[in-house]
Write a protein that holds these residues in place. Structure first.
Motif, PDB file in Angstrom:
ATOM      1  N   ARG A 320       0.821  -1.211   0.000  1.00  0.00           N
ATOM      2  CA  ARG A 320       0.000   0.000   0.000  1.00  0.00           C
ATOM      3  C   ARG A 320       0.851   1.256   0.000  1.00  0.00           C
ATOM      4  O   ARG A 320       0.444   2.284  -0.546  1.00  0.00           O
ATOM      5  CB  ARG A 320      -0.908   0.010   1.229  1.00  0.00           C
ATOM      6  N   TYR A 321       2.004   1.195   0.619  1.00  0.00           N
ATOM      7  CA  TYR A 321       2.870   2.362   0.741  1.00  0.00           C
ATOM      8  C   TYR A 321       4.265   2.009   0.230  1.00  0.00           C
ATOM      9  O   TYR A 321       5.221   1.860   0.999  1.00  0.00           O
ATOM     10  CB  TYR A 321       2.939   2.833   2.201  1.00  0.00           C
ATOM     11  N   GLY A 456       2.713  12.155   6.455  1.00  0.00           N
ATOM     12  CA  GLY A 456       1.410  11.575   6.121  1.00  0.00           C
ATOM     13  C   GLY A 456       1.528  10.143   5.638  1.00  0.00           C
ATOM     14  O   GLY A 456       0.755   9.267   6.040  1.00  0.00           O
ATOM     15  N   THR A 457       2.517   9.894   4.764  1.00  0.00           N
ATOM     16  CA  THR A 457       2.727   8.527   4.265  1.00  0.00           C
ATOM     17  C   THR A 457       3.198   7.603   5.386  1.00  0.00           C
ATOM     18  O   THR A 457       2.705   6.471   5.518  1.00  0.00           O
ATOM     19  CB  THR A 457       3.769   8.537   3.136  1.00  0.00           C
ATOM     20  N   GLY A 460       0.327   6.897   7.647  1.00  0.00           N
ATOM     21  CA  GLY A 460      -0.622   5.977   7.024  1.00  0.00           C
ATOM     22  C   GLY A 460      -0.132   4.541   7.083  1.00  0.00           C
ATOM     23  O   GLY A 460      -0.900   3.613   7.359  1.00  0.00           O
ATOM     24  N   ARG A 463      -0.380   3.359  10.727  1.00  0.00           N
ATOM     25  CA  ARG A 463      -1.777   3.164  11.127  1.00  0.00           C
ATOM     26  C   ARG A 463      -2.349   1.889  10.521  1.00  0.00           C
ATOM     27  O   ARG A 463      -3.112   1.169  11.178  1.00  0.00           O
ATOM     28  CB  ARG A 463      -2.591   4.376  10.696  1.00  0.00           C
ATOM     29  N   TYR A 464      -1.978   1.582   9.276  1.00  0.00           N
ATOM     30  CA  TYR A 464      -2.445   0.343   8.650  1.00  0.00           C
ATOM     31  C   TYR A 464      -1.900  -0.862   9.398  1.00  0.00           C
ATOM     32  O   TYR A 464      -2.621  -1.839   9.629  1.00  0.00           O
ATOM     33  CB  TYR A 464      -2.013   0.303   7.186  1.00  0.00           C
ATOM     34  N   ASP A 467      -3.834  -1.210  12.549  1.00  0.00           N
ATOM     35  CA  ASP A 467      -5.194  -1.726  12.294  1.00  0.00           C
ATOM     36  C   ASP A 467      -5.168  -3.233  12.074  1.00  0.00           C
ATOM     37  O   ASP A 467      -6.062  -3.962  12.535  1.00  0.00           O
ATOM     38  CB  ASP A 467      -5.795  -1.028  11.072  1.00  0.00           C
TER      39      ASP A 467
END
Length: 479
Positions: A320-321, A456-457, A460, A463-464, A467
């Motif tokens: 995703r990143y 921000g990246t 993110g 945080r993923y 989660d």
């Protein structure tokens, strides 16, 4: 008639230029077979058993245990075709015989080393006398002239401002002597034929420090002072180098410790890193792991570890990143996004911290990653990791929770762009569904190269990961 062949320290790969002799596996006079391991060496990457490409009788060994040799320096000589140890003697000139044109070795020992090329003959010559000095020169070991590929065992030239031949192989030994102003011509080498080893220079440095300390103690006595000496001399610190007491223990930065020091220093000097962190409720992850292992049954294969699950979460997050699975080409001023994930994981061993790499982790499931982590960990524990298994990582997972700590701000494993740190998982009070409960909580931290992405990246990505730890079913979308 026996031919005496010389076996040099081969290219060990990964740009390594020297190795330390840890343990000799053969003695002079032993009979060795082709490709039999003869010496165990330690490089900046790993422990390596070096096999000899020749079969015969060992006639000489070069280097003591604990000494360092550069690539291309002689390791040992082997008499090929000898019927007994006595027939393995060298010729009158002490030179190694030329290798047969067809080659008698295996031809494929280690990276970058082959046995097909003939070895050049060596001959001894008398060193030139120093005609610039009026006094007669002190006796010295004769210089050895060898093939260009072999470093000369004798360095002839200026040493500490003096001229003359010195029996030294390693440039590291000469540099160490220069740094501490040790006159190599005054040392008696403990190596073969009087070869000066690093241990000899280290001993001379210690003796010089002890002499300096004794002189300072004598000067500090009241009866030893002159009228011009200040009283403050009593409180002066004996220094060796830069404000270091002579009694301080000196531990050479070499091998694994030296490689770690170089890499971390480069990382901190080149990479503008930043760290963000978050606490996550790992209760559901631990429950999912227990269910996986219970479903496999008593004989259903290896158990899935927490580290394997976190590694699988990392590969999903990097998909995703992808900014965090990259490196920076400083010369070209370009960010290079890498196509595959080669996941490194920090492992503490008796030899120090190493980072084995799980190749193509993005193509593996949690069970496959866990099996590879277990295999590499066992190799790390026994010191049998190859240099290739310790390099080429694109992202590192660091589980410092095994040390009983909650958080850390690790240094990025250069030239990677990020590292995920995982603290210990332990029961803590946590608000769950609006009520206070005791949950299994873990702190996750991400240290990243601020050149490849902004906060921000990085936020993110983290945080993923959090989660997925809190709700493992989130991973179902990427499986």
């Amino acid at each position: 008639m026996a031919q005496v062949l010389e076996f040099k320290l081969p290219d060990l790969g990964e740009g390594l230029t020297e190795a330390e002799i840890v343990r000799w596996l053969v003695e002079v006079g032993d009979v060795v077979a082709i490709d039999q391991p003869v010496v165990e060496v330690e490089t900046a990457k790993a422990m390596v058993e070096v096999p000899c490409p020749y079969g015969g009788v060992v006639t000489a060994r070069f280097g003591e245990e604990g000494s360092e040799l550069p690539v291309g320096a002689p390791l040992l000589t082997v008499a090929v075709g000898a019927t007994d140890a006595s027939s393995a003697a060298q010729g009158d000139d002490g030179a190694a015989a030329e290798e047969p044109s067809g080659g008698s070795g295996s031809g494929n020992v280690l990276v970058g080393y082959g046995t097909g090329a003939p070895a050049a003959r060596r001959r001894r010559i008398r060193p030139e006398r120093n005609t610039a000095s009026a006094a007669p020169a002190a006796p010295a070991a004769p210089a050895v002239v060898s093939a260009p590929s072999r470093p000369a065992p004798v360095a002839v030239g200026e040493v500490n401002g003096r001229q003359g031949p010195v029996a030294v192989v390693s440039p590291l030994v000469r540099r160490l002597a220069r740094q501490h102003e040790i006159d190599l011509r005054g040392l008696t080498g403990s190596g073969p034929d009087g070869l000066i080893l690093r241990a000899d220079v280290d001993s001379a440095i210690r003796q010089a420090g002890q002499a300096t300390e004794a002189a300072a103690r004598t000067a500090a006595r009241p009866e030893a002072r002159t009228a011009a000496e200040p009283v403050a001399a009593e409180t002066s610190t004996v220094q060796v180098g830069a404000a270091v007491p002579a009694t301080a223990e000196r531990i050479p930065l070499r091998g694994v410790r030296g490689a770690v020091a170089d890499k971390l220093s480069r990382s901190r000097s080149e990479i503008p890193d930043a760290t963000c962190w978050v606490d996550a409720d790992a209760t559901e992850l631990m429950a999912a792991r227990a269910a996986m292992n219970a479903a496999s049954g008593p004989s259903g294969g290896p158990k899935v570890s927490v580290l394997a699950l976190l590694a699988r979460i990392c590969t999903a997050a990097l998909a995703r990143y992808p900014e965090l699975n990259s490196t920076v080409d400083t010369a070209a001023r370009e960010i290079v996004r890498l196509p595959g994930v080669h996941l490194g994981f920090a492992a503490q061993t008796e030899r120090g911290l190493v980072v084995p790499v799980v190749r193509d982790a993005h193509t593996r499931n949690a069970e496959s990653i866990g099996a590879e982590i277990a295999r590499l960990t066992e190799l790390a524990r026994t010191g049998k990791l190859s240099p290739a298994q310790l390099t080429g990582g694109t992202f590192t997972l660091n589980n410092y929770g095994v040390f009983g700590v909650d958080g850390s701000t690790p240094i990025i494993n250069h030239p990677e762009a990020a590292m995920l740190g995982v603290g210990r998982i332990m029961p803590k009070p946590w608000v769950h569904h609006g009520e206070l409960a005791v949950r299994q909580v873990v702190q996750l931290s991400l240290t990243f190269d601020h050149r490849v992405c902004d906060g921000g990246t990085a936020g993110g990505f983290l945080r993923y990961v959090a989660d997925c730890v809190e709700q493992p079913a989130v991973l179902l979308r990427t499986l």
